[in-house]
Design an enzyme around this catalytic site. Structure first.
Site, mmCIF file in Angstrom:
data_model
loop_
_atom_site.group_PDB
_atom_site.id
_atom_site.type_symbol
_atom_site.label_atom_id
_atom_site.label_comp_id
_atom_site.label_asym_id
_atom_site.label_seq_id
_atom_site.Cartn_x
_atom_site.Cartn_y
_atom_site.Cartn_z
ATOM 1 C CG HIS A 1 31.786 -49.469 -11.958
ATOM 2 N ND1 HIS A 1 32.304 -50.228 -13.000
ATOM 3 C CD2 HIS A 1 32.211 -48.194 -12.180
ATOM 4 C CE1 HIS A 1 33.021 -49.456 -13.790
ATOM 5 N NE2 HIS A 1 32.975 -48.226 -13.324
ATOM 6 C CG HIS B 1 46.692 -56.348 -3.533
ATOM 7 N ND1 HIS B 1 46.211 -55.474 -4.467
ATOM 8 C CD2 HIS B 1 45.968 -56.125 -2.407
ATOM 9 C CE1 HIS B 1 45.234 -54.749 -3.943
ATOM 10 N NE2 HIS B 1 45.061 -55.129 -2.680
#
Length: 304
Positions: A104, A176
């Protein structure tokens, strides 16, 4: 003085060069272009490559948009003006090979035109970065990637690599899951002119980073594209893609900015992989390459 039109023009050129080089690297896939206009002002060029020899899905997008900032973004950016201009190039490549990494990159510029008036402190800055998400972390590839980025940063400021690498570790972190998205890279935001660097110098840094994409990624593709792999290794690839999707949908600032400024949905969500899998409570075998990869998804590893 360099203006926003020149910045947008140079970013468009970088998009062109990267697309040409990626088509050559793949040898089969060709980019399809879609021109779009944003309701409220501006538009862009979405270019997508699919089902190539090595690139299963990828996008190299350019946008130059303007208009009025929503109240939520004014508050988040801590600015008083409402009018804005933003331009940039955003890239995500999902290969079809588990040993070729996801990559990316984003280079971008933001300004509030009304602040450019005489007597006011201009509100304008650059942001961006590049990060690598291997399905399998290969030490030599991670070191090559970071050493190349360090050489780019050191041409402009000896402190850039350390600062921006730490920033990337913190930003590309899936809270998370308590793991980094990959091996990081560099990330920066709101980079402004100061006593050490002029506005033009920062723009040159932005462009140099953009032009580093091809020599970096072409090398990593060629190192790994001909390696054999199993069905189990491809299943692992799909599982790692699911973590990439989780980050982009939950934490990615560019995704939020695009959605909150009424951006084009297909272009914003281009970053998502074509296929991903969520295996319930997967535990890698002790001593496996999968276990090794999970053990290296941590902040603060000195790859350079």
């Amino acid at each position: 003085m360099i203006n926003k039109e020149q910045i947008a023009a140079d970013y468009r050129e970088i998009q062109d060069d990267i697309c040409t080089a990626l088509e050559k690297c793949d040898g089969k896939g060709m980019f399809q272009e879609e021109l779009w206009e944003r309701e409220g002002g501006g538009g862009g060029r979405t270019r997508v490559i699919q089902n190539g020899n090595i690139f299963e899905k990828g996008g190299v997008n350019f946008s130059a948009v303007h208009g009025t900032l929503p109240h939520t973004l004014k508050k988040a950016l801590n600015v008083e003006e409402e009018d804005f201009f933003a331009t940039g190039v955003s890239i995500v490549i999902h290969p079809n090979h588990p040993f070729v990494p996801i990559i990316h990159m984003n280079i971008r510029y933001f300004e509030m035109p009304s602040s450019m008036e005489s007597g006011k402190t201009p509100v304008r800055w650059f942001g961006g970065g590049i990060d690598l998400t291997p399905h399998y972390i290969i030490d030599e590839d991670a070191r090559f990637f970071h050493q190349y980025l360090r050489s780019v940063c050191d041409k402009f400021n000896a402190d850039f690599y350390h600062r921006f690498k730490t920033w990337a570790d913190d930003y590309f972190f899936i809270k998370h899951r308590e793991e980094t998205r990959g091996v990081g890279g560099i990330f920066y935001d709101r980079l402004v002119a100061n006593e050490e660097m002029s506005f033009d110098d920062i723009f040159e840094f932005s462009k140099t980073l953009g032009r580093a994409f091809i020599p970096i990624y072409a090398e990593l593709v060629e190192r790994n594209r001909h390696k054999a792999f199993s069905n189990e290794q491809q299943l692992w690839q799909y599982q790692r893609r699911s973590r990439y999707a989780e980050f982009n949908l939950v934490y990615d600032a560019g995704t939020r900015f695009g959605l909150e400024t009424n951006g084009r949905i297909e272009s914003i969500l281009m970053s998502l992989p074509p296929t991903a899998k969520w295996l319930y409570n997967f535990e890698p075998e002790t001593g496996s390459e999968e276990e090794k990869t999970l053990s290296l998804l941590k902040k603060g590893i000195n790859w350079a």
